[in-house]
Design a protein around this motif. Structure first.
Motif, PDB file in Angstrom:
ATOM      1  N   LYS A   6      62.698  -7.314 -36.023  1.00  0.00           N
ATOM      2  CA  LYS A   6      62.831  -8.593 -35.338  1.00  0.00           C
ATOM      3  C   LYS A   6      64.308  -8.816 -35.046  1.00  0.00           C
ATOM      4  O   LYS A   6      65.165  -8.452 -35.858  1.00  0.00           O
ATOM      5  N   TRP A   7      64.618  -9.421 -33.884  1.00  0.00           N
ATOM      6  CA  TRP A   7      66.019  -9.600 -33.521  1.00  0.00           C
ATOM      7  C   TRP A   7      66.211 -10.920 -32.796  1.00  0.00           C
ATOM      8  O   TRP A   7      65.418 -11.270 -31.919  1.00  0.00           O
ATOM      9  N   ALA A   8      67.253 -11.638 -33.158  1.00  0.00           N
ATOM     10  CA  ALA A   8      67.558 -12.901 -32.489  1.00  0.00           C
ATOM     11  C   ALA A   8      67.765 -12.667 -31.003  1.00  0.00           C
ATOM     12  O   ALA A   8      68.505 -11.772 -30.600  1.00  0.00           O
ATOM     13  N   GLY A   9      67.108 -13.465 -30.180  1.00  0.00           N
ATOM     14  CA  GLY A   9      67.208 -13.280 -28.736  1.00  0.00           C
ATOM     15  C   GLY A   9      66.278 -12.208 -28.213  1.00  0.00           C
ATOM     16  O   GLY A   9      66.354 -11.825 -27.046  1.00  0.00           O
ATOM     17  N   PHE A  33      72.619  -4.007 -24.055  1.00  0.00           N
ATOM     18  CA  PHE A  33      72.599  -4.927 -25.199  1.00  0.00           C
ATOM     19  C   PHE A  33      71.235  -4.755 -25.862  1.00  0.00           C
ATOM     20  O   PHE A  33      70.320  -5.541 -25.641  1.00  0.00           O
ATOM     21  N   PHE A  34      71.089  -3.761 -26.698  1.00  0.00           N
ATOM     22  CA  PHE A  34      69.754  -3.312 -27.071  1.00  0.00           C
ATOM     23  C   PHE A  34      69.038  -4.213 -28.077  1.00  0.00           C
ATOM     24  O   PHE A  34      67.890  -4.589 -27.870  1.00  0.00           O
ATOM     25  N   GLY A  35      69.689  -4.550 -29.179  1.00  0.00           N
ATOM     26  CA  GLY A  35      69.038  -5.408 -30.160  1.00  0.00           C
ATOM     27  C   GLY A  35      67.737  -4.812 -30.669  1.00  0.00           C
ATOM     28  O   GLY A  35      67.678  -3.668 -31.109  1.00  0.00           O
ATOM     29  N   GLY A  36      66.651  -5.582 -30.566  1.00  0.00           N
ATOM     30  CA  GLY A  36      65.350  -5.121 -31.019  1.00  0.00           C
ATOM     31  C   GLY A  36      64.635  -4.212 -30.038  1.00  0.00           C
ATOM     32  O   GLY A  36      63.652  -3.558 -30.396  1.00  0.00           O
ATOM     33  N   ALA A 114      67.636   2.437 -43.998  1.00  0.00           N
ATOM     34  CA  ALA A 114      66.558   1.846 -44.795  1.00  0.00           C
ATOM     35  C   ALA A 114      66.931   0.447 -45.268  1.00  0.00           C
ATOM     36  O   ALA A 114      66.105  -0.481 -45.232  1.00  0.00           O
ATOM     37  N   LEU A 115      68.172   0.268 -45.716  1.00  0.00           N
ATOM     38  CA  LEU A 115      68.625  -1.052 -46.151  1.00  0.00           C
ATOM     39  C   LEU A 115      68.624  -2.041 -44.989  1.00  0.00           C
ATOM     40  O   LEU A 115      68.272  -3.203 -45.150  1.00  0.00           O
ATOM     41  N   PHE A 116      69.012  -1.568 -43.817  1.00  0.00           N
ATOM     42  CA  PHE A 116      69.029  -2.421 -42.626  1.00  0.00           C
ATOM     43  C   PHE A 116      67.630  -2.963 -42.338  1.00  0.00           C
ATOM     44  O   PHE A 116      67.445  -4.164 -42.098  1.00  0.00           O
ATOM     45  N   ILE A 117      66.628  -2.086 -42.375  1.00  0.00           N
ATOM     46  CA  ILE A 117      65.251  -2.509 -42.116  1.00  0.00           C
ATOM     47  C   ILE A 117      64.755  -3.440 -43.218  1.00  0.00           C
ATOM     48  O   ILE A 117      64.111  -4.459 -42.951  1.00  0.00           O
ATOM     49  N   PHE A 118      65.072  -3.103 -44.474  1.00  0.00           N
ATOM     50  CA  PHE A 118      64.661  -3.959 -45.597  1.00  0.00           C
ATOM     51  C   PHE A 118      65.214  -5.363 -45.445  1.00  0.00           C
ATOM     52  O   PHE A 118      64.491  -6.356 -45.589  1.00  0.00           O
ATOM     53  N   LEU A 119      66.499  -5.483 -45.168  1.00  0.00           N
ATOM     54  CA  LEU A 119      67.124  -6.792 -45.032  1.00  0.00           C
ATOM     55  C   LEU A 119      66.523  -7.557 -43.859  1.00  0.00           C
ATOM     56  O   LEU A 119      66.305  -8.773 -43.938  1.00  0.00           O
ATOM     57  N   ASN A 120      66.253  -6.868 -42.758  1.00  0.00           N
ATOM     58  CA  ASN A 120      65.652  -7.508 -41.595  1.00  0.00           C
ATOM     59  C   ASN A 120      64.273  -8.083 -41.922  1.00  0.00           C
ATOM     60  O   ASN A 120      63.901  -9.154 -41.451  1.00  0.00           O
ATOM     61  N   ARG A 250      61.686 -20.074 -28.166  1.00  0.00           N
ATOM     62  CA  ARG A 250      62.679 -19.428 -29.022  1.00  0.00           C
ATOM     63  C   ARG A 250      62.213 -19.544 -30.465  1.00  0.00           C
ATOM     64  O   ARG A 250      62.545 -20.483 -31.168  1.00  0.00           O
ATOM     65  N   MET A 251      61.464 -18.555 -30.908  1.00  0.00           N
ATOM     66  CA  MET A 251      60.808 -18.641 -32.213  1.00  0.00           C
ATOM     67  C   MET A 251      61.777 -18.570 -33.387  1.00  0.00           C
ATOM     68  O   MET A 251      61.454 -18.960 -34.502  1.00  0.00           O
ATOM     69  N   ILE A 252      63.012 -18.094 -33.170  1.00  0.00           N
ATOM     70  CA  ILE A 252      63.940 -17.919 -34.289  1.00  0.00           C
ATOM     71  C   ILE A 252      64.757 -19.177 -34.576  1.00  0.00           C
ATOM     72  O   ILE A 252      65.436 -19.268 -35.581  1.00  0.00           O
ATOM     73  N   ASN A 253      64.706 -20.161 -33.686  1.00  0.00           N
ATOM     74  CA  ASN A 253      65.485 -21.379 -33.878  1.00  0.00           C
ATOM     75  C   ASN A 253      64.902 -22.200 -35.022  1.00  0.00           C
ATOM     76  O   ASN A 253      63.706 -22.463 -35.073  1.00  0.00           O
ATOM     77  N   CYS A 254      65.752 -22.611 -35.970  1.00  0.00           N
ATOM     78  CA  CYS A 254      65.275 -23.374 -37.130  1.00  0.00           C
ATOM     79  C   CYS A 254      64.899 -24.800 -36.744  1.00  0.00           C
ATOM     80  O   CYS A 254      64.176 -25.474 -37.475  1.00  0.00           O
ATOM     81  N   ASP A 255      65.363 -25.286 -35.600  1.00  0.00           N
ATOM     82  CA  ASP A 255      65.029 -26.615 -35.105  1.00  0.00           C
ATOM     83  C   ASP A 255      63.844 -26.493 -34.150  1.00  0.00           C
ATOM     84  O   ASP A 255      63.970 -25.981 -33.043  1.00  0.00           O
ATOM     85  N   GLY A 256      62.675 -26.965 -34.597  1.00  0.00           N
ATOM     86  CA  GLY A 256      61.464 -26.827 -33.798  1.00  0.00           C
ATOM     87  C   GLY A 256      61.583 -27.461 -32.422  1.00  0.00           C
ATOM     88  O   GLY A 256      60.956 -27.014 -31.462  1.00  0.00           O
TER      89      GLY A 256
END
Length: 270
Positions: A6-9, A33-36, A114-120, A250-256
């Protein structure tokens, strides 16, 4: 084919709008700008170039491409260890792994991937965020049980990445020596929105430089498309091109209240 992380944006919500605008005659796909990589993993192409400035993100994709079975082994080990812990122990485990990740963050390795995926998968809302020192600092997401990978899907992603040149660097690097028949999709950090995913952010000057690259590629008849925030500044930068407004979530925004709105898609072709 779904993204690995999962990636912001990320563009999962906007995929239908993007896909119906992609020209049918693509010989080469470029995403600076690859991201996810939601668009990349969902469309077909002969060859591709992807890039991002995030070293650990790029390391993860390289390990998926080159060492998928070793990566699966690492993920399985972390997943089993985490899922056996109590909630309090899981929290400590997360922060220990985050510290380990920050300690080795410049290392290109299967362990780092592996750590990158775990943290994500276990951080708050899948958000990758860095402090001013460039350290990953997203808090724990309080997940009781995790599934870090789907073996079949990860191996499918690995095969697709084998047809892809992967670059860690500035967005301009992916756009060198392109020829007619190439399609470039730009999904930079959006203007006038949260842009501290990485230390330094993406400044107004960077948006201007991106627009200059868009212009240069257009003059060479390279088909380009760009997503960005629906603002007067961005509209002015791309005023000579086709600009279309789309509704988004924008599902990642903490403000609904801020999880819906409009964005624009810019094209240099009809």
């Amino acid at each position: 084919m779904e993204p690995i992380i999962k990636w912001a944006g990320g563009k999962r919500q906007l995929l239908p709008e993007i896909k119906k605008r992609i020209p049918p005659d693509i010989k080469k796909y470029v995403e600076p700008f690859f991201g996810g990589g939601a668009v990349f993993f969902d469309i077909d192409f002969e060859r591709a170039v992807i890039s991002d400035t995030n070293e650990q993100l790029i390391n993860m994709y390289k390990m998926v491409r080159e060492m998928p079975f070793q990566l699966i082994e690492q993920l399985e080990h972390i997943q089993k260890e985490y899922n056996m812990l109590s909630h309090d122990e899981q929290s400590s485990f997360y922060y220990d792994k985050r510290t380990e990740f920050n300690t080795m963050r410049n290392a290109n390795s299967i362990e780092g991937a592996a750590l990158f995926i775990f943290l994500n998968k276990t951080c708050y809302n899948g958000l990758y965020r860095e402090n001013a020192s460039g350290e990953y600092n997203t808090p724990f997401g309080k997940r009781k049980q995790i599934s870090l990978y789907d073996e079949v899907k990860l191996l499918e992603c690995s095969e697709k990445l084998k047809r892809t040149k992967i670059i860690c660097g500035d967005f301009s690097e992916a756009c060198k020596n392109l020829r007619v028949g190439t399609f470039v999709y730009f999904d930079s950090p959006y203007y006038d929105t949260f842009d501290t995913y990485q230390a330094g952010g993406f400044t107004e000057a960077e948006h201007i430089r991106l627009a200059e690259l868009f212009n240069a590629l257009s003059e060479r008849n390279i088909k380009c498309m760009l997503s960005n925030s629906d603002t007067e500044f961005i509209r002015k930068l791309y005023s000579e091109y086709v600009i279309e407004t789309v509704e988004v979530k924008r599902m990642i925004n903490c403000d609904g209240k801020k999880r819906s709105g409009t964005e624009i898609i810019v094209k240099n072709f009809k």
